[in-house]
Design a protein around this motif. Structure first.
Motif, short mmCIF file in Angstrom:
data_model
loop_
_atom_site.label_atom_id
_atom_site.label_comp_id
_atom_site.label_asym_id
_atom_site.label_seq_id
_atom_site.Cartn_x
_atom_site.Cartn_y
_atom_site.Cartn_z
N ALA A 203 0.99 -1.21 -0.05
CA ALA A 203 -0.04 0.02 0.06
C ALA A 203 0.82 1.28 -0.11
CB ALA A 203 -0.94 0.08 1.19
N LYS A 204 1.85 1.07 0.86
CA LYS A 204 2.76 2.55 1.03
C LYS A 204 3.52 2.47 -0.43
CE LYS A 204 3.97 2.88 5.65
NZ LYS A 204 4.08 1.36 6.36
N ALA A 205 3.95 1.61 -1.14
CA ALA A 205 4.51 1.76 -2.58
C ALA A 205 3.63 2.08 -3.60
CB ALA A 205 5.09 0.27 -2.97
N LEU A 206 2.33 1.82 -3.38
CA LEU A 206 1.45 2.65 -4.18
C LEU A 206 1.27 4.06 -3.99
CD1 LEU A 206 -1.87 0.59 -4.60
CD2 LEU A 206 -0.31 1.25 -6.29
N LEU A 207 1.24 4.30 -2.82
CA LEU A 207 1.21 5.93 -2.47
C LEU A 207 2.50 6.61 -2.84
CD1 LEU A 207 -0.16 5.41 1.33
CD2 LEU A 207 -1.55 6.40 -0.67
N ALA A 208 3.55 6.06 -3.11
CA ALA A 208 4.74 6.83 -3.42
C ALA A 208 5.05 7.27 -4.81
CB ALA A 208 5.84 5.81 -2.98
N ALA A 209 3.81 6.47 -5.78
CA ALA A 209 3.86 6.78 -6.94
C ALA A 209 3.51 8.31 -7.32
CB ALA A 209 3.08 5.84 -7.61
N PRO A 210 3.69 8.95 -8.13
CA PRO A 210 3.28 10.22 -8.49
C PRO A 210 1.55 10.16 -8.61
CG PRO A 210 4.77 9.72 -10.11
CD PRO A 210 4.50 8.44 -9.38
N PRO A 211 1.04 11.31 -8.09
CA PRO A 211 -0.40 11.52 -8.04
C PRO A 211 -0.87 11.64 -9.34
CG PRO A 211 0.52 13.29 -6.84
CD PRO A 211 1.55 12.38 -7.32
N LEU A 359 9.66 13.27 -11.86
CA LEU A 359 8.29 13.50 -11.22
C LEU A 359 7.19 12.57 -11.84
CD1 LEU A 359 8.78 17.37 -11.14
CD2 LEU A 359 8.56 16.19 -9.03
N ALA A 360 7.25 12.49 -12.88
CA ALA A 360 6.24 11.69 -13.67
C ALA A 360 6.39 10.24 -13.16
CB ALA A 360 6.09 11.99 -14.90
N GLY A 361 7.43 9.94 -12.97
CA GLY A 361 7.69 8.24 -12.61
C GLY A 361 7.68 7.57 -13.99
N PRO A 362 7.63 6.13 -13.92
CA PRO A 362 7.84 5.41 -15.07
C PRO A 362 6.37 5.50 -15.72
CG PRO A 362 7.95 4.15 -13.28
CD PRO A 362 8.17 5.44 -12.80
N ASP A 363 6.14 5.26 -17.02
CA ASP A 363 4.85 5.24 -17.59
C ASP A 363 4.08 4.31 -17.17
OD1 ASP A 363 5.00 7.50 -19.02
OD2 ASP A 363 5.80 6.81 -20.95
N ASP A 364 4.78 2.99 -16.94
CA ASP A 364 3.74 2.05 -16.62
C ASP A 364 3.27 1.87 -15.20
OD1 ASP A 364 6.20 1.43 -15.68
OD2 ASP A 364 6.39 -0.75 -16.47
N ALA A 365 3.76 2.92 -14.45
CA ALA A 365 3.37 2.98 -12.83
C ALA A 365 1.86 3.25 -12.78
CB ALA A 365 4.10 4.21 -12.17
N LEU A 366 1.12 3.04 -11.58
CA LEU A 366 -0.22 3.06 -11.18
C LEU A 366 -0.12 4.59 -10.50
CD1 LEU A 366 -1.87 0.07 -10.03
CD2 LEU A 366 -2.63 1.65 -11.96
N SER A 367 -0.79 5.41 -11.14
CA SER A 367 -0.96 6.79 -10.61
C SER A 367 -2.44 6.70 -9.86
CB SER A 367 -1.01 7.85 -11.50
OG SER A 367 0.44 7.97 -11.87
N LEU A 368 -2.32 7.05 -8.56
CA LEU A 368 -3.70 7.22 -8.08
C LEU A 368 -4.22 8.69 -7.66
CD1 LEU A 368 -2.75 4.24 -7.12
CD2 LEU A 368 -3.47 4.58 -4.94
N ASN A 369 -5.60 8.66 -7.73
CA ASN A 369 -6.05 10.05 -7.62
C ASN A 369 -6.34 10.34 -6.19
OD1 ASN A 369 -8.79 9.24 -6.88
ND2 ASN A 369 -9.41 8.89 -9.11
N ALA A 370 -6.85 11.68 -6.08
CA ALA A 370 -6.56 12.05 -4.36
C ALA A 370 -7.71 11.06 -3.75
CB ALA A 370 -7.49 13.32 -4.34
N ARG A 371 -8.78 10.53 -4.37
CA ARG A 371 -9.85 9.59 -3.65
C ARG A 371 -9.11 8.21 -3.15
NH1 ARG A 371 -13.49 5.37 -4.36
NH2 ARG A 371 -12.54 4.79 -6.28
N GLN A 372 -8.57 7.88 -4.40
CA GLN A 372 -8.08 6.38 -4.21
C GLN A 372 -6.80 6.34 -3.15
OE1 GLN A 372 -6.95 6.25 -8.28
NE2 GLN A 372 -8.74 5.23 -8.95
N ARG A 373 -5.97 7.63 -3.12
CA ARG A 373 -4.92 7.66 -2.40
C ARG A 373 -5.27 7.76 -0.75
NH1 ARG A 373 -2.82 11.27 -5.81
NH2 ARG A 373 -3.44 13.14 -4.38
N ALA A 374 -6.46 8.52 -0.65
CA ALA A 374 -7.08 8.66 0.87
C ALA A 374 -7.33 7.32 1.29
CB ALA A 374 -8.06 9.53 0.82
N LEU A 375 -7.99 6.53 0.35
CA LEU A 375 -8.51 5.12 0.76
C LEU A 375 -7.29 4.13 0.88
CD1 LEU A 375 -11.56 5.06 -1.18
CD2 LEU A 375 -11.72 4.79 1.27
#
Ligand SMILES: Nc1nc2c(ncn2[C@@H]2O[C@H](COP(=O)(O)OP(=O)(O)OP(=O)(O)O)[C@@H](O)[C@H]2O)c(=O)[nH]1
Ligand SMILES: [Mg+2]
Length: 430
Positions: A203-211, A359-375
């Motif tokens: 979960a923390k790794a997902l949060l570390a991806a660029p929003p 800043l954008a991270g690798p193109d194949d990273a999952l980027s979470l939006n604010a709603r997803q990041r909060a959860l």
């Protein structure tokens, strides 16, 4: 807005605005089959294109078109779905619309209503719907790839895996509660702790991806520094047009000036700011306060002042501006730029591009939006708390909160309030 998805049948133009070579009109709901039968004489074989004459209720020809019939529930919306691929003239489309509107139980769709039905019927989860909304508005290659990853269920699949792991762990804890402490249970507790920590790490790794917002709305690049340091001139050069006034008078820029641009495939919001200085008069002071806010919110600062004055070195490119006029050389770590030296501007663009990539991270990273990041943030915290608990009853409660957050993530619960705003982002006919 409440929408009954049973009973009524919706239709809309799903292709671009006419006139066009072809227009695609979609019809979804129980009336889709009868509509095909009424307009084209019969319902085609499922999932096979058929060419047919479309007729008005008095038998007059509307057009000859290609028809598709996709009976539910295995259709994009989960309902009976028909498509008319007709000639894309305004009058042709209008005639078909009139014909459809005259059939019982059919009405025009609202923006995003087809996708909303797909979600309500479980054809896609909420994260996929969010990805689709981003996909439709994607303009850069990076935005396209990230949105596609989300729309294809990239996050949904992770959530499903977490769910099944959590369910298994919850069951083990319930068993421990029921049968009480024993040597064996101590072993179980250790296994559970390890699994919880592993999930928390994911979960923390997902949060570390660029929003996702950073990619969708553009990286915020802010030019900042003392008055007259060449910020506006730089912004104009990067934007390729006169966005801001640039004059020899210190304090020219008072307000925030934003220019959305595309630099080397990155969506960027360039921002010019008032020069920072003490003792300015009232209006300039207000502008300087805005400049400081912009600096706080910047993904990258183009710092045009002395390196030691830079407010956030870790987020800054240090620039030695107006280099052609200065006798001092650029200090180590600073980039000399002059508006009169094209090579220096090329070097600046390269540095910005490199930072933007990071800043954008690798193109194949999952980027979470604010709603997803909060959860996902809630999940990471609850997992960490649960793994530090000794009392299985409390542990079980924290895992329940995690499962609830997972349900919200994919839209299984507690999302009514955001559906209108999400599906309102879609165009008509999607
Ligand atoms: N020779 C030379 N002049 C420059 C360069 N960059 C900017 N200038 C000039 O410097 C003056 C100030 O430039 P601006 O871009 O207005 O500076 P600023 O930092 O936006 O100033 P404020 O808005 O007052 O804070 C203008 O007269 C520009 O033409 C440069 O690289 N070389
Ligand atoms: Mg300026």
């Amino acid at each position: 807005m409440t929408l009954s998805s049973a009973g009524d049948t919706i239709f809309a133009l799903s292709s671009g605005a006419p006139p066009a070579a072809i227009a695609i009109v979609r019809v979804s709901g129980p009336g889709a089959g009868p509509a095909l039968a009424a307009i084209a004489g019969s319902v085609p074989e499922p999932r096979r294109a058929r060419h047919a004459a479309l007729r008005d209720d008095d038998g007059a020809l509307i057009d000859r078109a290609l028809l598709l019939w996709m009976p539910g529930p295995n259709s994009a919306t989960g309902e009976d779905l028909a498509e008319f691929h007709l000639h894309g003239g305004r009058a042709v489309v209008a005639a078909l619309f009139d014909r459809l509107a005259g059939l019982p139980g059919l009405r025009s769709a609202l923006p995003g209503e087809f996708t909303r039905r797909a979600f309500l019927h479980g054809r896609i989860d909420l994260t996929e719907a969010e990805g689709l909304a981003d996909l439709l508005s994607a303009e850069t290659a990076g935005q396209h790839r990230r949105a596609l990853r989300m729309a294809e269920g990239g996050l949904g699949r992770i959530i499903e895996r977490w769910r099944s792991v959590l369910l298994g762990l919850s069951a083990q804890i319930e068993a421990a509660i029921e049968f009480g402490e024993s040597d064996e249970e101590v072993g179980t507790a250790i296994r559970i702790d390890g699994a919880l920590a592993e999930l928390a790490g994911e979960a923390k790794a997902l949060l570390a991806a660029p929003p996702a917002e950073r990619l969708r709305d553009g990286l915020r690049i802010v030019a900042a520094g003392p008055p007259n340091s060449g910020k506006s001139t730089l912004i104009n050069a990067l934007a390729g047009r006169e966005v801001a006034l640039a004059t020899p008078i210190a304090g020219t820029t008072r307000d925030i000036i934003e220019a959305p641009v595309r630099l080397d495939g990155h969506a960027i919001l360039l921002t010019d700011t008032a020069g920072l200085r003490d003792g300015a008069e009232e209006v300039e002071r207000l502008g300087i306060a805005r400049a400081r806010n912009a600096i706080d919110g910047a993904d990258l600062i183009l710092w045009c002042g002395a390196p030691e004055d830079c407010p956030a070195p870790d987020r800054s490119l240090l620039l030695h501006t107006r280099a052609d006029e200065r006798s001092d050389v650029a200090p180590v770590g600073s980039l000399g730029v002059s508006i009169h030296d094209p090579n220096s501007l090329i070097a600046l663009r390269r540095s910005i591009d490199a930072k933007a990539h990071l800043l954008a991270g690798p193109d194949d990273a999952l980027s979470l939006n604010a709603r997803q990041r909060a959860l996902v943030g809630t999940i990471a915290e609850e997992l960490a708390v649960a793994s530090s608990m000794l009392d299985p009853i409390l542990q079980a409660e924290h895992l329940r909160i995690c499962r609830d957050a997972l349900d919200r993530l994919v839209g299984r619960s507690g999302v009514e309030d955001m559906l209108d705003s999400l599906f309102g982002r879609f165009c008509l006919g999607k």
